[in-house]
Design an enzyme around this catalytic site. Structure first.
Site, PDB file in Angstrom:
ATOM      1  N   ASP A   1       0.849  -1.193   0.000  1.00  0.00           N
ATOM      2  CA  ASP A   1       0.000   0.000   0.000  1.00  0.00           C
ATOM      3  C   ASP A   1       0.884   1.243   0.000  1.00  0.00           C
ATOM      4  OD1 ASP A   1      -2.442  -1.363   0.154  1.00  0.00           O
ATOM      5  OD2 ASP A   1      -2.481  -1.317   2.341  1.00  0.00           O
TER       6      ASP A   1
ATOM      7  N   ARG B   1      -1.376  -0.570  -8.461  1.00  0.00           N
ATOM      8  CA  ARG B   1      -2.729  -0.140  -8.094  1.00  0.00           C
ATOM      9  C   ARG B   1      -2.745   1.379  -8.208  1.00  0.00           C
ATOM     10  NH1 ARG B   1      -3.796  -0.886  -2.173  1.00  0.00           N
ATOM     11  NH2 ARG B   1      -4.336  -3.033  -2.677  1.00  0.00           N
TER      12      ARG B   1
HETATM   13  P1  FDA Z   1     -14.455   9.339  -4.365  1.00  0.00           P
HETATM   14  O1  FDA Z   1     -13.882   9.571  -3.010  1.00  0.00           O
HETATM   15  O2  FDA Z   1     -14.834  10.529  -5.173  1.00  0.00           O
HETATM   16  O3  FDA Z   1     -15.665   8.368  -4.213  1.00  0.00           O
HETATM   17  C1  FDA Z   1     -16.560   8.103  -5.273  1.00  0.00           C
HETATM   18  C2  FDA Z   1     -17.889   7.700  -4.663  1.00  0.00           C
HETATM   19  O4  FDA Z   1     -17.709   6.478  -3.925  1.00  0.00           O
HETATM   20  C3  FDA Z   1     -18.394   8.693  -3.618  1.00  0.00           C
HETATM   21  O5  FDA Z   1     -19.191   9.685  -4.199  1.00  0.00           O
HETATM   22  C4  FDA Z   1     -19.190   7.802  -2.704  1.00  0.00           C
HETATM   23  O6  FDA Z   1     -20.449   7.574  -3.272  1.00  0.00           O
HETATM   24  C5  FDA Z   1     -18.426   6.516  -2.721  1.00  0.00           C
HETATM   25  N1  FDA Z   1     -17.505   6.416  -1.583  1.00  0.00           N
HETATM   26  C6  FDA Z   1     -16.194   6.686  -1.582  1.00  0.00           C
HETATM   27  N2  FDA Z   1     -15.657   6.435  -0.356  1.00  0.00           N
HETATM   28  C7  FDA Z   1     -16.684   5.996   0.401  1.00  0.00           C
HETATM   29  C8  FDA Z   1     -16.804   5.571   1.753  1.00  0.00           C
HETATM   30  N3  FDA Z   1     -15.757   5.564   2.569  1.00  0.00           N
HETATM   31  N4  FDA Z   1     -18.015   5.175   2.199  1.00  0.00           N
HETATM   32  C9  FDA Z   1     -19.079   5.179   1.391  1.00  0.00           C
HETATM   33  N5  FDA Z   1     -19.041   5.583   0.110  1.00  0.00           N
HETATM   34  C10 FDA Z   1     -17.866   5.980  -0.376  1.00  0.00           C
HETATM   35  N6  FDA Z   1      -5.368   5.238  -0.850  1.00  0.00           N
HETATM   36  C11 FDA Z   1      -4.065   5.447  -0.554  1.00  0.00           C
HETATM   37  O7  FDA Z   1      -3.667   6.596  -0.299  1.00  0.00           O
HETATM   38  N7  FDA Z   1      -3.190   4.403  -0.526  1.00  0.00           N
HETATM   39  C12 FDA Z   1      -3.570   3.134  -0.822  1.00  0.00           C
HETATM   40  O8  FDA Z   1      -2.737   2.216  -0.807  1.00  0.00           O
HETATM   41  C13 FDA Z   1      -4.931   2.903  -1.136  1.00  0.00           C
HETATM   42  N8  FDA Z   1      -5.396   1.657  -1.425  1.00  0.00           N
HETATM   43  C14 FDA Z   1      -6.679   1.496  -1.885  1.00  0.00           C
HETATM   44  C15 FDA Z   1      -7.117   0.250  -2.318  1.00  0.00           C
HETATM   45  C16 FDA Z   1      -8.370   0.100  -2.880  1.00  0.00           C
HETATM   46  C17 FDA Z   1      -8.799  -1.249  -3.376  1.00  0.00           C
HETATM   47  C18 FDA Z   1      -9.220   1.233  -3.016  1.00  0.00           C
HETATM   48  C19 FDA Z   1     -10.563   1.122  -3.676  1.00  0.00           C
HETATM   49  C20 FDA Z   1      -8.815   2.446  -2.549  1.00  0.00           C
HETATM   50  C21 FDA Z   1      -7.566   2.602  -1.968  1.00  0.00           C
HETATM   51  N9  FDA Z   1      -7.145   3.812  -1.469  1.00  0.00           N
HETATM   52  C22 FDA Z   1      -5.820   4.000  -1.144  1.00  0.00           C
HETATM   53  C23 FDA Z   1      -8.134   4.905  -1.222  1.00  0.00           C
HETATM   54  C24 FDA Z   1      -8.254   5.835  -2.397  1.00  0.00           C
HETATM   55  O9  FDA Z   1      -7.082   6.583  -2.529  1.00  0.00           O
HETATM   56  C25 FDA Z   1      -9.441   6.793  -2.221  1.00  0.00           C
HETATM   57  O10 FDA Z   1      -9.243   7.559  -1.072  1.00  0.00           O
HETATM   58  C26 FDA Z   1     -10.786   6.106  -2.119  1.00  0.00           C
HETATM   59  O11 FDA Z   1     -10.873   5.034  -2.988  1.00  0.00           O
HETATM   60  C27 FDA Z   1     -11.913   7.093  -2.477  1.00  0.00           C
HETATM   61  O12 FDA Z   1     -11.707   7.614  -3.758  1.00  0.00           O
HETATM   62  P2  FDA Z   1     -12.600   7.228  -5.027  1.00  0.00           P
HETATM   63  O13 FDA Z   1     -11.693   7.120  -6.207  1.00  0.00           O
HETATM   64  O14 FDA Z   1     -13.430   6.053  -4.746  1.00  0.00           O
HETATM   65  O15 FDA Z   1     -13.446   8.535  -5.295  1.00  0.00           O
END
Ligand code: FDA
Length: 300
Positions: free
Chosen positions: A117, A168
């Site tokens: 990560d 990732r």
């Molecule tokens: P965004 O935050 O805009 O979310 C899109 C939509 O998803 C939101 O409008 C909401 O509907 C929904 N959503 C998002 N988060 C939610 C929550 N907590 N609860 C409910 N609904 C939610 N980061 C990092 O810094 N280092 C890492 O190693 C990782 N590893 C990682 C692995 C995996 C498999 C994922 C999916 C994510 C990560 N992340 C991460 C976290 C990533 O950087 C990011 O903060 C989150 O995925 C939220 O960003 P989105 O791209 O989903 O967009």
């Protein structure tokens, strides 16, 4: 590491049950089994971020070995994700490298894979350094994470290109100085799409880690335009976040991997998920929750 505000543990526990498989390895393997039955892959994360001494890093490393043994024994479709600070990055780089090397070797002997990560920006160089060193030693069953919100990421893609890394790509969860991080949502998305295209162009395998409909649509377009098959990419989502969207991806024949955290250190992980989306605290006015969770939004 960024300090998280104090929110009562019972409250966090109640709200965040959906994000955590449970306290024990058996909880994680049961969750993975259920996901596998829905044609979803998994990556298991042992929650352990409060590391203060070397022995604690060995405890975490052993916990990961148990996870890998259980995955193997139960024929689960899952790899593992590990935070470098849990293996001692903030204590001693060489201790962390030693723990990680051993873990990746243990995984390789079981035909499995370890994803490192990415944590806050103070760890980026060291984490990419660890990754490069272990790849140079011949460990190909190791993947890294890039954060599209960091301004450096497009350059990092270029720098890593020769290694053909398994990456990732995510937005990045840590709030950093605006000097090094895009804060505007559109700028983050633009960086994400640019980095994804560059990774595909370099022939890398990409875990597209997002729940953002706009980014998923862009990713599907890039995959389609390039005629990529499932040996080149997968989507990744967090346990408990937008599961219906995950179902849709699977129905559209995409590979989907779910990040499955478990373990005693559930509090810090849950707090970060809640910081991202305070509105999940349904029974508490979300503005109250937001104030508790973001006391110093502009501080850094
Ligand atoms: P965004 O935050 O805009 O979310 C899109 C939509 O998803 C939101 O409008 C909401 O509907 C929904 N959503 C998002 N988060 C939610 C929550 N907590 N609860 C409910 N609904 C939610 N980061 C990092 O810094 N280092 C890492 O190693 C990782 N590893 C990682 C692995 C995996 C498999 C994922 C999916 C994510 C990560 N992340 C991460 C976290 C990533 O950087 C990011 O903060 C989150 O995925 C939220 O960003 P989105 O791209 O989903 O967009």
């Amino acid at each position: 590491m960024r300090l998280l505000p104090a929110v009562p543990r019972p409250l966090v526990r109640r709200i965040s049950q959906r994000y955590i498989a449970g306290d024990r390895l058996g909880d994680a393997t049961a969750t993975v089994r259920a996901l596998n039955e829905q044609a979803k892959l998994a990556t298991i994360d042992v929650l352990g971020e409060e590391i203060t001494n070397e022995e604690e890093t060995h405890v975490i490393a052993r916990a990961y070995e148990e996870v890998l043994s259980e995955i193997d024994r139960r024929h689960l479709i899952s790899n593992v994700s590990v935070k470098p600070t849990a293996l001692g990055l903030e204590l001693d780089y060489s201790l962390c490298r030693q723990n990680l090397r051993r873990l990746v070797g243990f995984a390789r002997a079981r035909d499995n894979f370890v994803r490192v990560d990415m944590e806050d920006a103070t760890t980026t160089d060291a984490t990419l350094g660890l990754y490069g060193e272990l790849r140079a030693e011949g460990f190909d069953n190791l993947g890294v994470v890039l954060q599209a919100s960091l301004k450096r990421t497009v350059a990092d893609v270029d720098a890593l290109e020769a290694l053909q890394p398994n990456v990732r790509l995510c937005k990045g969860i840590y709030v950093e100085s605006p000097k090094i991080q895009y804060r505007d949502e559109n700028a983050v998305r633009t960086s994400f799409v640019r980095s994804l295209a560059a990774l595909f162009d370099a022939g890398c395998y990409v875990g597209i880690a997002t729940h953002d409909d706009v980014l998923i649509a862009h990713a599907e377009r890039l995959v389609h335009e390039r005629g990529l098959t499932s040996d080149k990419y997968e989507f990744q989502m967090l346990l408990g976040v937008r599961p219906e969207l995950g179902d849709k991806l699977v129905a559209n024949y995409h590979k989907l991997r779910i990040y499955v955290p478990f373990g005693a250190y559930w509090y810090e992980y849950s707090l970060r998920r809640l910081q991202e989306n305070p509105s999940v605290a349904g029974y508490i006015a979300s503005d109250t929750m937001a104030r508790v969770l973001h006391p110093r939004r502009n501080g850094n």
